[in-house]
Design an enzyme around this catalytic site. Structure first.
Site, short mmCIF file in Angstrom:
data_model
loop_
_atom_site.label_atom_id
_atom_site.label_comp_id
_atom_site.label_asym_id
_atom_site.label_seq_id
_atom_site.Cartn_x
_atom_site.Cartn_y
_atom_site.Cartn_z
CB CYS A 355 -2.82 21.78 1.58
SG CYS A 355 -2.60 22.28 -0.09
CG ASP A 356 -4.76 18.63 7.30
OD1 ASP A 356 -3.50 18.60 7.93
OD2 ASP A 356 -6.08 18.52 7.98
#
Ligand SMILES: *Cc1c(COP(=O)(O)O)cnc(C)c1O
Length: 405
Positions: A355-356
């Site tokens: 999720c980065d």
């Protein structure tokens, strides 16, 4: 050992139904990678042990008088350690866990008959060692590097049976990954440090350097050899001690693209200069990491999501820069993402699974239109990749699959 996939491939060929030419990826081909992905799932990190043996033999062929200490940090898979040990390699470790990976995997191997084997088989090449590590290592009488006064006192107090190798700082102009800002005594202090170690009852056996990783400027090695020769001579003249080991470190470049000069050119220069500068009884060691493993590994990953952002196709795959592509961050190497599918290509972005937004493998891959479930691969991804993979966001490192031909 995954012999089965290759065997299957051979059998299929024999049947000889429609023989289409199989595109080769080095010695591993696409068909094999697809077979392995079908069998093991994705992402998979495929290690070609025959390629590993070829690399080792190539290194030895070009530098026949140099003993190879594989730098385990480049790829610490235990099967790699075993394969290299069987064909004669020694090992450079830089932490207690790395030491144990090597020690536990070679301890009981039949070739290992020597009592004082560790002198031949392992160098602990981290100049900074925790006290607990020194205490644990002392009973093995290890060969360890150092580069400063505080380390001399630590070794004196906690590992007095070690043999010492002084690491000096050398030029690293043009290397992909530099190491000299963190390690190495200034050449001007070298003789004093060696004298100090002897004064403290320790034995300095050798001198070492590292020109920086992926070193394509061979002058770095030449200057490092000259600096070493000067220091060794001064040690003899000033303190009457003979240095018997010269460790020329790692840095041997991999041909990530055709523009990189081959090891042959470097080896010729090294052999000539070593002959010119050092007595014939000098033991020469090297610690290649990248050179032995980079081109032995291929990653296969799967498209798990797809979107169009600002008109550009974006693919989300199940491996990324927190995982096997971590080399793009730490090692400054870009690994092209290649399709199995053919077709008209478009500039596309490829992202990892976390999720980065930092987990971006590339914003400019040339890819055909891919569907969810399609596979992609990256070659030459064996060094500083899986070794620095994390569990970030709950995604584990890619599964390792071994190929033996
Ligand atoms: C990382 C490292 C190596 C291996 O370097 P490569 O450039 O991968 O060959 C060798 N020796 C030491 C001390 C290292 O830190």
């Amino acid at each position: 050992m995954t012999k089965t996939a290759l065997d299957t491939k051979k059998k299929r060929k024999k049947k000889g139904t429609e023989e289409t030419p199989v595109p080769h990826i080095g010695k591993i081909n696409k068909e094999l990678l697809l077979d392995l992905a079908a069998k093991h799932g994705t992402p998979i990190f495929v290690i070609d042990h025959e390629k590993l043996r070829e690399n080792y033999r190539e290194f030895r062929r070009h530098l026949p008088d140099v003993q190879v200490y594989f730098a385990v940090k480049a790829n610490s898979n235990p099967e790699i350690v075993k394969t290299l040990f069987k064909i004669g390699s020694s090992f450079d470790v830089a932490s207690m866990p790395e030491f144990m990976i090597v020690y536990e995997n070679i301890r009981d191997m039949p070739k290992n008959e020597r009592q004082e084997w560790i002198w031949d088989k392992i160098i602990y090449a981290n100049t900074i060692k925790p006290i607990e590590t020194l205490e644990a290592l002392d009973k093995y009488k290890p060969l360890v590097t150092f580069d400063n006064h505080h380390e001399i006192l630590k070794i004196r107090d906690h590992a007095p049976h070690a043999g010492l190798v002084l690491r000096i700082r050398v030029p690293n102009t043009g290397s992909m990954v530099e190491l000299s800002s963190k390690f190495g005594a200034h050449p001007g202090e070298a003789v004093d440090l060696i004298a100090e170690a002897f004064d403290n009852g320790l034995v300095v056996e050798g001198l070492s350097f590292h020109v920086g990783s992926q070193c394509t400027n061979f002058e770095n090695y030449m200057q490092a050899l000259q600096l070493s020769a000067n220091i060794i001579k001064e040690v003899e003249d000033r303190i009457g001690k003979k240095i018997r080991i010269l460790d020329i470190g790692g840095g041997f470049p991999v041909k990530y693209h055709p523009g990189i000069r081959s090891i042959r050119t470097l080896a010729r220069k090294l052999n000539m200069e070593i002959k010119r500068l050092f007595p014939t009884d000098m033991q020469i060691l090297a610690e290649p990491g990248r050179f032995l493993v980079a081109n032995t590994c291929t990653l296969v990953a799967k498209v798990v999501g797809k979107a169009v952002r600002d008109g550009k196709p974006c693919y989300y795959i199940n491996d990324g820069v927190y995982h096997t592509y971590s080399g793009q961050v730490f090692d400054h190497i870009n690994y092209p993402v290649l399709p199995f599918k053919e077709g008209e290509t478009q500039i596309s972005a490829v992202f990892g699974p976390t999720c980065d937004a930092f987990d971006t493998i590339t914003l400019s891959a040339e890819l055909p239109d891919l569907e969810i479930g399609d596979l992609v691969y990256s070659e030459n991804i064996g060094a500083y990749s899986h070794a620095s993979s994390t569990y970030f966001n709950g995604f584990p490192p890619a599964k390792v699959v071994h190929i033996n031909r």
